[in-house]
Structures are given as C-alpha cells and as structure tokens.
Design a protein around this motif. Structure first.
Motif, mmCIF file in Angstrom:
data_model
loop_
_atom_site.group_PDB
_atom_site.id
_atom_site.type_symbol
_atom_site.label_atom_id
_atom_site.label_comp_id
_atom_site.label_asym_id
_atom_site.label_seq_id
_atom_site.Cartn_x
_atom_site.Cartn_y
_atom_site.Cartn_z
ATOM 1 N N LEU A 1 21.964 9.564 89.637
ATOM 2 C CA LEU A 1 20.935 10.470 90.130
ATOM 3 C C LEU A 1 19.550 9.904 89.868
ATOM 4 C CD1 LEU A 1 22.506 13.775 88.856
ATOM 5 C CD2 LEU A 1 22.539 12.868 91.171
ATOM 6 N N ASP B 1 20.868 10.941 95.163
ATOM 7 C CA ASP B 1 21.917 10.121 94.550
ATOM 8 C C ASP B 1 21.871 8.730 95.162
ATOM 9 O OD1 ASP B 1 24.745 11.611 96.351
ATOM 10 O OD2 ASP B 1 23.226 10.167 96.991
ATOM 11 N N ALA C 1 20.689 15.423 96.197
ATOM 12 C CA ALA C 1 21.597 16.084 95.264
ATOM 13 C C ALA C 1 21.044 17.430 94.821
ATOM 14 C CB ALA C 1 21.815 15.194 94.043
#
Lengths: 196, 277, 270
Positions: free
Chosen positions: B205, B238, B244
């Motif tokens: 992330l 991501d 995300a």
C-alpha cells in the motif's frame, strides 16, 4: 569569528573567579567558573571606565545560537494573549518573554489595580482589555500557585493588537481608545504606546 | 560588517518568531497566499521520505520510517494463540498506533488520544485484507500466529497516517516467521527461527495525505499546517495502481475536482515511494 | 496461555497468546573460557552512537516540538528521549523548578514476550530511578515555578541495567541539546559479576547468567555519584572494586557523550 570560539559542554572548567566574572551560561563552585550549557565559550572584555575602585574583570559566558526557551522572571517584558476577563482580573496566556518564545503558554493574570498607574480605583476591566487582545506587560511577581502577576502600568505596556467586534484589526488613536478603520467605530482599551 | 549583519538578522528572526508565535494562522496564510509554504515546499511537494527495514532485532519484523521530521518505528511481534471459533484457519494481525507525549506536546499522558485511536482503527481495517490470514495458520482450529504490529511515534510533525502505513508495509515485508509445529500431546507450539519464511503481502500500500488549508490544497501537511487545515484527504493505492482506500475527513466539503487532483498526485507519489520501499 | 489485557481504547488481539518454544537456542554460552560471545574484552563497552536535535531542518519555531531530543544506540540498545521545558509546571515551587521523567518500553523492545501497552510497575520504578539520577545535575534554581519533562522510549532493550544506564546517557544528551542549565553531563555505565569477575556493559544473555548486576551514574566534574543500584549478593569489597571500575567506565562514556555533543554544535545551524 574569533580564534577563541571553543565549544564547551556543561560542567567544563572555564576559569577562576579571581580572573573572570561569571556570566550567563555559567555557574561558580569553589572559586572556579564552570559552563552550565552546551555552547560556545566567549570572553567579554571589561569596560574601560568603572565608577568604583575595584578592577572590573572580563566576563566569561557561554553562548548558544539557537533560540532558547524563556521563562518569565520578575522585571521581564512579556507578550501574551488575554484569555478571560472578569471585573477583578484578566487571565493572560504568556507567549513570549523578552523576545524569546515560551515552549508552552504560561499563565499570568493582570489584576485590575495593576492596569493603570493613576486613578486605579476608576479603572474598569471591560474598557481596558477584551479576550483575544495581545498585550505587552511586565512581570511584577512570581504570583500564586497557578499564575504569574503582570502589570501594564507603564506607557509602553498595554494592548498592542486587538480585533474589533466586527472582526477587523484596530488602530490605537489614544492611550485609551482604538478605532476600527473599516467601520470607524471606537472601542475602549488600555493601549500601549507604539515603539518608534 | 559581519557583526551588524548577524545582529540585524537576529532582529528580523526575532520579529518573525514573534509574529509566528502570536499570529500563527496569519503567519501560515502569508506564505500560502504567495504560492509557497513556510518550509519552502511547493503545494504538491512531499517531504523527504526515508524507509529502513530491520531496525529492531527483538521484533520478528521491524522498520523505521521518517517523513520530514515525523519519525515512526514499527515492530511486529509474533505470538501463538488459539484461533477464533468462527475462523479456525486464520491468524491475527493487530495494529496499534502509539502517540505518546514524547513525540509532541500536543498529546497528554494517559489513555490513547482520539487521534491515536482513530489512526489505529483505520490502519487496522486497511491492512485487514493486505495479509492473507490463512498463511498464519499453524494447526487448523488449534494454533495460529498472532502478529502484533505496534507503530510507535518518536517525533510528530504532522502526517502520521502516511508514515504509519509505510512503516507497517515495510515491517510486514521484513517479517520472518519461524517454522512452527504444534505438539498435540502437550499442546506446546515449538518454533525454529533458523527456518524462517517471509510473509507474502497480497498487496503493498502506498499512502498520500492531502490537507485543505482555507482554499489551498497542500500535500503532506506538517504539524503547523495540520492545525489550520479544515479537511484532509487520504488516498491509498496498491501496487497494481488500484485505489485501496480514500478517506476524506473534516468539516469542509470538497469538490470532485479536488478529489481528482488528490488521486493524481497520489499516483505520482506511489511511483516515487515504491522505489524507496 | 497468558491473558492479554482487554483495552477498549486500543485494537485488541486474541484474549490469550503466548510465545512459542524456540528450539534453536542452542548451547551458545555468553561466556566461554574467560572470553565473551561477542568478542569483547571484560571491560570493553559496546560502541555508542548519539544523534541529537531534529532529524530534518526545522524551518520555523514549533510550539509543540520538544526543546531537545536525543537518539542513543549502544550495541543493540536503542533509546529515544525528548525533553520539554521549561514550561508551566503543576507543582509550582517559587524557589526551584521541578524535573519529571517518564519511561516506557516499546511493546516490541524486549527479547521476551511482547509488553502490554499499559505501564507496568518496573517502568514506573525505572522512571523514578532516572529522575533521581538526573535531578542533581540540573540547575533547577534557574527555573522557578517551571517544570522540565523528559520522556524516554526504549525501542530495543539489551540488558536491563545496561538499558537503564543508556537511558541516563540519552537524557543527558537531550537535556544538553535543549539548552537546559546543568551542573554537568551525567554518564552511566553498568557491570555484572560472573564467576567472581566483574564484566562491563553486559547484554541480556550475559546479565541472565550473572549473580549480580549494578550500575553507577556519575557527574565527573564534581566527582560525584548521582545514582548507584545493585541487584544480587556480593561481598562488600567486591562492590567497592566494581564501583571503582564502573566510575572509570563512566569517564569513558562521558568522553564519548562530550564528543558527540560538541560535534552536534559544530554542524551548520538549522
């Protein structure tokens, strides 16, 4: 700068009290001057003219470039913001002491009898300070458990910056009045004499 | 002369310090109205980011991340526990963010502040899917790994979320889980650290936080700017470039355009950090 | 299985968890034939690294940033300290300021089980030790009514007494960095007794097998000891020797501290 700028850590021997005066950033123990802060060792030469007969010794002090955080001491000039007012006293958050910032706001109060030098019994808090005003004052006492005692009796002490009820910055027009330049309304404050 | 210059500089410096201390909001606004920030950055510029893995040897996985002055250490300790009855094959990943009075005078000693609780909860939910919890299983229904990720803030200068998320990603990549076996007779789990496997992250992330100060959108607000910001937007991408998480919080509404701008900047930021991680 | 405290203000894990039994410990003994496992001599200290001040340039004054900070490493020990003050204190003594110390282990800092977030009695005890070790060195009469707060977080610990000594050194560096008036920098060092021999600066493995451990914190300019703590039994003359040797080690630590502090001032001002 000078060839003698030595960096010293606290606890270093700097000189004897017989030869030097101890200045800021140093302390004396058993006739020896030690450094008390991390900084540069400096020697200030004695003034040529002295009023008394004793020989003026050069002063040994330790200097530190970065801003040091200040604490209020008796006699120092402070800049603070008025937080609360009641008819007897105004609470002030002390933000700067002698041009050095404070780490966190200290608490001070200006009692109504310390606002003005003359006609102390006729002073009214609502016509002197309002919450949000920035004032310049002097520390007159270490005060009680919570606050330092401040006074704005001198001419150059008082409100330096204030906002009118309309929200605009006001300009001082006399020692007891400030004017809003946009709405032309006049509000009463104990103003500080502007420093030229 | 040298002396005069430095004393004059000192006077100007004092005046600036006074103004900053007394009129904090006005001080920051002066910079923003001139299209710059008080530390000289452009509006879309992030502070220097440093990521180091494996900084704590007593933890099974660790990392230290620094964004500007904000410094955070993340340590992951692996322990063994019984799985939840509803999910007998899944382990645990528990994330907590510690904002102690050490990192900033803003936080009081005692129970975790609102900010810490919110950050912990958000990051915990964000990483819920990042790790495949089934890989933490030792013996189905009896023993699983429980990973406690503690993110300790050493210095706070704004933007704790970005720093914490990066620290956790780096620490998870650094994590080495020992091979474990359950002895069903005694119920004791034994592990061999010499045979350690890496955890595969489902996705890495890359976070980017933006703050709205008055009408100016600034990236990576430091503490001084954060205090003035009415709204902040967190965008997390991501490694496949997909979104995300987006989290907009604050009392002020933002336009679609602002959100698009944030996402675009976040994509650029993700590219930059993926090289550091 | 040991119970984990349920804290409704934090994200909680499973109610019980325990460390697995590690089978790879092996027979690595910390002391073998008079030598140490890491190759140091008996009185050799672990290498020290110190970094004071903000890590990035602080462009403008920030009221919530600490007045001084230090990051300290000694071997594997990693400690961070932040000093706030002088600021308004709750205790408000008109003659002297007050000094408060707060100590905590990070949850991942110890080689054994993860520590709970809530402070344990040992952390509170160590905070008191640090306060008592550092307070004699601070010129509190220069800060009436104000208080100076030091916060210490141990990122990685390696030997309980060594960590306490390292914490004292770290606070000294942070106080000097903050510009607080001090009588002297306090330097501390620890020792452990193993097979009738005193060994300096022991790590966790070495402390675990020793009969006795002690640490000394010292102000060299006044030649005064600010704190001395011993855990374990010895004969009086053994302790005597240890305090002597430890004081010499403290002098070496003091030299390292001074060097780092001087170097930090020589850097271009931010």
């Amino acid at each position: 700068m000078s060839s003698e700028s030595v960096i010293v850590t606290p606890g270093r021997r700097l000189g004897l009290t017989q030869e030097y005066e101890s200045g800021p950033g140093t302390y004396v123990r058993n006739g020896m001057i030690y450094s008390s802060i991390l900084g540069t060792k400096k020697i200030e030469q004695a003034l040529a003219e002295t009023s008394d007969d004793s020989i003026k010794r050069p002063m040994l002090f330790v200097e530190r470039q970065n801003t040091k955080f200040a604490i209020p001491v008796i006699g120092s000039e402070i800049l603070g913001r008025v937080v609360r007012i009641n008819p007897r006293a105004a609470s002030v958050a002390i933000m700067m002491v002698d041009s050095a910032p404070c780490q966190e706001d200290f608490q001070g109060i200006v009692r109504v009898q310390d606002i003005r030098a003359t006609e102390k019994d006729l002073v009214q808090m609502i016509n002197s300070f309002r919450p949000g005003d920035i004032i310049r004052a002097e520390v007159i006492s270490l005060g009680d458990q919570r606050s330092y005692f401040l006074a704005t009796t001198k001419n150059e002490h008082g409100v330096v910056f204030a906002q009118s009820e309309a929200g605009n910055s006001m300009i001082p027009i006399s020692w007891e009045e400030m004017q809003d330049p946009k709405t032309q309304t006049i509000e009463k404050r104990k103003c500080a004499k502007p420093v030229t | 002369m040298d002396m005069d210059d430095t004393s004059e500089q000192q006077q100007v410096a004092f005046a600036m310090h006074t103004f900053e201390r007394i009129h904090h909001t006005e001080f920051q606004r002066r910079f923003l109205s001139q299209n710059t920030r008080h530390d000289g950055r452009a509006f879309s510029q992030f502070r220097a980011t440093h990521v180091t893995k494996g900084t704590v040897s007593t933890a099974q996985g660790s990392s230290t991340v620094r964004i500007g002055n904000t410094t955070v250490v993340c340590g992951i300790k692996a322990e063994v526990s019984e799985p939840d009855v509803k999910t007998p094959n899944e382990g645990y990943l528990v994330t907590n963010v510690e904002l102690s009075p050490m990192c900033s005078a803003r936080f009081r000693p005692g129970a975790p502040s609102d900010e810490a609780q919110v950050a912990s909860e958000h990051i915990h939910r964000l990483f819920g899917k990042a790790v495949d919890l089934a890989t933490l299983c030792i013996e189905s229904g009896q023993a699983v790994w429980s990973l406690s990720a503690d993110i300790v803030c050493l210095k706070y200068d704004g933007n704790i979320l970005d720093t914490a998320i990066l620290a956790l990603v780096a620490a998870l990549e650094d994590l080495r889980l020992p091979e474990a076996q359950l002895d069903s007779a005694t119920g004791v789990v034994s592990a061999d650290r010499t045979i350690a496997r890496q955890l595969t992250l489902r996705k890495r992330l890359f976070p980017a936080t933006f703050a709205l100060v008055d009408t100016y959108l600034v990236a990576d607000a430091d503490d001084a700017e954060e205090q003035l910001a009415t709204t902040s937007v967190l965008v997390v991408l991501d490694d496949s470039g997909r979104l995300a998480n987006i989290w907009k919080r604050g009392a002020c509404p933002v336009s679609n355009e602002t959100i698009h701008q944030c996402i675009e900047s976040a994509v650029e930021r993700a590219e930059t950090i993926s090289k550091t991680l | 299985m040991s119970a984990n405290i349920f804290d409704r203000r934090r994200v909680n894990g499973p109610p019980r968890s325990v460390e697995p039994l590690y089978t790879d410990e092996g027979d690595v003994k910390p002391f073998t034939n008079g030598g140490r496992a890491d190759g140091r001599s008996l009185d050799q200290l672990r290498p020290i690294f110190i970094k004071t001040g903000p890590l990035a340039v602080q462009p403008t004054f920030s009221p919530t940033a600490p007045s001084g900070s230090a990051y300290y490493e000694q071997g594997k020990i990693r400690i961070s300290c932040a000093v706030y003050g002088p600021r308004q204190g709750r205790k408000s003594n008109p003659r002297m300021g007050s000094f408060d110390c707060d100590f905590q282990y990070a949850p991942f800092s110890c080689s054994w089980k993860r520590r709970p977030h809530i402070k344990g009695a040992d952390e509170k005890e160590i905070a008191l030790i640090l306060e008592q070790a550092m307070a004699p060195a601070i010129r509190l009469e220069a800060y009436p009514k104000a208080c100076i707060d030091a916060f210490v977080t141990v990122i990685e610990s390696d030997g309980k007494f060594a960590t306490i000594s390292a914490a004292i050194n770290c606070i000294s560096a942070a106080l000097a960095d903050a510009g607080i008036e001090l009588y002297d920098i306090v330097a501390a060092c620890s020792m452990s007794l193993n097979a009738s021999q005193w060994v300096s600066d022991c790590n966790q493995a070495e402390e675990d097998v020793s009969q006795c451990s002690l640490f000394v914190s010292r102000m060299p300019s006044a030649d005064e000891i600010t704190y001395l703590l011993q855990q374990g039994k010895t004969m009086p003359d053994q302790t005597d020797r240890a305090v002597q040797t430890c004081s010499n080690s403290c002098a070496r630590v003091y030299a390292v501290l001074s060097r780092y502090l001087q170097a930090s001032m020589e850097q271009p001002a931010s």
